[in-house]
Design an enzyme around this catalytic site. Structure first.
Site, PDB file in Angstrom:
ATOM      1  N   GLY A  43       0.825  -1.196   0.000  1.00 15.03           N
ATOM      2  CA  GLY A  43       0.000   0.000   0.000  1.00 15.03           C
ATOM      3  C   GLY A  43       0.858   1.245   0.000  1.00 15.03           C
ATOM      4  N   GLN A  48       2.944  10.053   0.837  1.00 18.59           N
ATOM      5  CA  GLN A  48       4.243   9.381   0.809  1.00 18.59           C
ATOM      6  C   GLN A  48       5.052   9.703  -0.443  1.00 18.59           C
ATOM      7  OE1 GLN A  48       2.438   5.361   1.813  1.00 18.59           O
ATOM      8  NE2 GLN A  48       4.379   5.231   2.886  1.00 18.59           N
ATOM      9  N   CYS A  87       6.246   0.057   6.915  1.00 16.96           N
ATOM     10  CA  CYS A  87       5.845   1.214   6.107  1.00 16.96           C
ATOM     11  C   CYS A  87       6.984   1.577   5.170  1.00 16.96           C
ATOM     12  CB  CYS A  87       5.520   2.379   7.046  1.00 16.96           C
ATOM     13  SG  CYS A  87       4.981   3.867   6.199  1.00 16.96           S
ATOM     14  N   LEU A  88       6.652   1.847   3.917  1.00 20.65           N
ATOM     15  CA  LEU A  88       7.686   2.236   2.954  1.00 20.65           C
ATOM     16  C   LEU A  88       8.392   3.517   3.394  1.00 20.65           C
ATOM     17  CD1 LEU A  88       5.869   1.599  -0.471  1.00 20.65           C
ATOM     18  CD2 LEU A  88       7.590   0.160   0.633  1.00 20.65           C
ATOM     19  N   HIS A 129      -4.040   1.462   7.657  1.00 23.96           N
ATOM     20  CA  HIS A 129      -2.685   2.034   7.669  1.00 23.96           C
ATOM     21  C   HIS A 129      -2.571   3.178   6.657  1.00 23.96           C
ATOM     22  CE1 HIS A 129       1.879   1.510   7.793  1.00 23.96           C
ATOM     23  NE2 HIS A 129       1.682   2.274   6.742  1.00 23.96           N
ATOM     24  N   GLU A 130      -3.065   2.941   5.446  1.00 23.12           N
ATOM     25  CA  GLU A 130      -2.976   3.969   4.394  1.00 23.12           C
ATOM     26  C   GLU A 130      -3.902   5.148   4.701  1.00 23.12           C
ATOM     27  OE1 GLU A 130      -0.511   3.713   2.538  1.00 23.12           O
ATOM     28  OE2 GLU A 130      -0.147   1.611   2.996  1.00 23.12           O
ATOM     29  N   HIS A 133      -2.264   7.659   6.797  1.00 24.79           N
ATOM     30  CA  HIS A 133      -1.330   8.558   6.094  1.00 24.79           C
ATOM     31  C   HIS A 133      -2.045   9.833   5.620  1.00 24.79           C
ATOM     32  CE1 HIS A 133       2.508   6.527   5.924  1.00 24.79           C
ATOM     33  NE2 HIS A 133       1.972   5.397   5.486  1.00 24.79           N
TER      34      HIS A 133
HETATM   35 ZN   LIG Z   1       2.864   3.563   5.548  1.00 28.10          ZN
END
Ligand SMILES: [Zn+2]
Length: 164
Positions: A43, A48, A87-88, A129-130, A133
């Protein structure tokens, strides 16, 4: 396209509503889905990549890629479950986080079509989670303060070690 990492202020800002689902948005969707393949993520959200709009894409195993534009979380189960998250934007850090087990979400897709889905398991987890963000919230914010600090220190140390 670079992923913004922990420490960048953009990750802490609230994303804005998308007024029109046009060709620019469609291109962003394609780029975000490409990032998932490139970075082996499941995701990624607009902030991000520095795109401060309410959009994220998810692609979990055995499911189709999904685009969420202007999402709303309509329902969350009372039952919370533990799941390991990463998380990226905080590469290399993984930890268990408690969140609702099942959710109901409404959003628009890249074609401008509204949809509602109920999700559980990994799909529910990545959507929550997304969604965070878009609110400027990171998964480590769900940890007790001392554990959160430990995770941040661990991440910062890994960055320093990488530079050596
Ligand atoms: Zn993340």
């Amino acid at each position: 396209m670079q992923i913004i990492t922990l420490g960048n202020e953009l990750l802490r800002q609230k994303a804005e509503k998308i007024e029109k689902i046009d060709s620019e948005i469609k291109e962003i969707c394609i780029k975000m889905l490409e990032i998932l393949v490139r970075d082996k993520g499941i995701g990624v959200a607009g902030p991000q990549i520095g795109f401060m709009k309410r959009i994220f894409v998810v692609h979990v195993q055995d499911d189709e890629p999904r685009v969420f534009i202007n999402p709303s979380i309509l329902e969350t189960s009372l039952k919370n479950v533990k799941f390991e998250e990463g998380c990226l934007s905080i590469p290399g850090i993984y930890t268990n986080v408690m969140r609702p087990e099942t959710i109901k979400v409404q959003a628009w897709n890249e074609k401008g079509r509204a949809f509602t889905i109920e999700a559980s398991g990994i799909l529910a987890r990545v959507i929550l989670h997304e969604y965070d963000h878009l609110e400027g919230v990171l998964f480590i914010d769900h940890l007790p303060e001392n554990k959160k600090q430990k995770m941040i220190e661990k991440y910062e140390k890994s960055i320093k070690d990488e530079k050596k």
